[in-house]
Design an enzyme around this catalytic site. Sequence first.
Site, short mmCIF file in Angstrom:
data_model
loop_
_atom_site.label_atom_id
_atom_site.label_comp_id
_atom_site.label_asym_id
_atom_site.label_seq_id
_atom_site.Cartn_x
_atom_site.Cartn_y
_atom_site.Cartn_z
N LYS A 134 23.44 11.59 -24.35
CA LYS A 134 23.74 11.90 -26.16
C LYS A 134 25.11 12.25 -26.19
O LYS A 134 26.32 12.43 -24.97
CB LYS A 134 23.11 13.30 -26.90
CG LYS A 134 23.75 13.35 -28.44
CD LYS A 134 23.35 15.40 -28.93
CE LYS A 134 25.21 15.99 -28.77
NZ LYS A 134 24.41 16.94 -29.86
N LYS A 217 21.05 9.57 -34.00
CA LYS A 217 21.33 11.17 -34.97
C LYS A 217 21.71 11.09 -36.50
O LYS A 217 23.25 11.89 -35.73
CB LYS A 217 21.08 11.68 -33.88
CG LYS A 217 21.17 12.99 -33.53
CD LYS A 217 21.09 14.69 -32.35
CE LYS A 217 21.32 16.03 -32.76
NZ LYS A 217 20.75 16.91 -31.77
#
Length: 335
Positions: A134, A217
Amino acid sequence: MSELNNIAIKILENGKGILAADESTGTMTKRLDGVNVPSTPENRLLFRETLFGSLSMKKCIGGVILYDETIKQTTTKKNKIPELISKMGSLPGIKVDTGTKALAGSLEEKITEGLDGLRERLKEYNELGAKFTKWRGVYNISKNYPSKLSVHSNAHALARYSALVQECNMVPIVEPEVLMDGDHSVKQCLEVTSEVIKKCFDELIAHKVDLKGMILKPNMILAGNKSREKVSNEQIAKLTLECLQSSVPSEVPGIAFLSGGQSEIEATENLNLINKHNNTNFIMSYSYGRALQQSALKHWSKDIQDIEGTQKVFNHRAEMNTLAAQGKWSKDLEI
Ligand code: 13P
């Protein structure tokens, strides 16, 4: 299907979502201070291994995002953390950005750092068991912001990161977070978020990132937390879908929302409505930090040895969000 596409789908299929347990030591210390638990490496590990050993890991949590400290820790029962997560049927992931700094040229805005030496760090994380990663870019909405410079430079960094991650056979989670802070309208959030996401995809494509092997995201489309505008959950869902439909290329397999300061119930309710109205081919699920951990952390802080009680609270939240990721949640299921 490519290996990366398989991983992305495995993380999000059948209502599964992501547990974002990747708070940096600084952020985790703030969370623990808030419930009066000393922020020691042992306590940070104990809370996290309690969550990772929960039953809901098997049917609800497809992936866990870890922080550098946690991926290298060993549980009290002598399991390596990535091994515990895999044993529970979930996939370990890792936050690889190193946080934000003032953006040169527009000092009130932020740029995310961590590209230097990233190729080598990715190799190490992959050897430790990470299957995905991420990186978070942040954007503020105000009269003059986000600037073109911030939208461009954060998109560029997200794309460079993603290309390196795929080169190392892991799935990049691309997180451009338009913050909820401020008094902006829901319409402003829609416009800014759409612009930010489109710019990210321009850069991802320019950097030859395989869009089938990534997860987006994003934030939901919300009015600022200091705005007096009343926006219904139905409207939030509708605008969020409108934004994603027009700015995300159809190759992307899945979208996993951040909670961004919404309460646990708000984050679940909005996700549920998004899925009820989802007429796209994207999987729409969750990658929540606070909205998955808040109640569990509060419960645990009262007795940090109450593993079973804490797991029960966490399991409930995970189950509610997994129902919401299939549009099957309703308020009367909350206890
Ligand atoms: P929240 O769900 O608490 O916003 O955290 C998600 C996350 O990973 C932020 O980077």
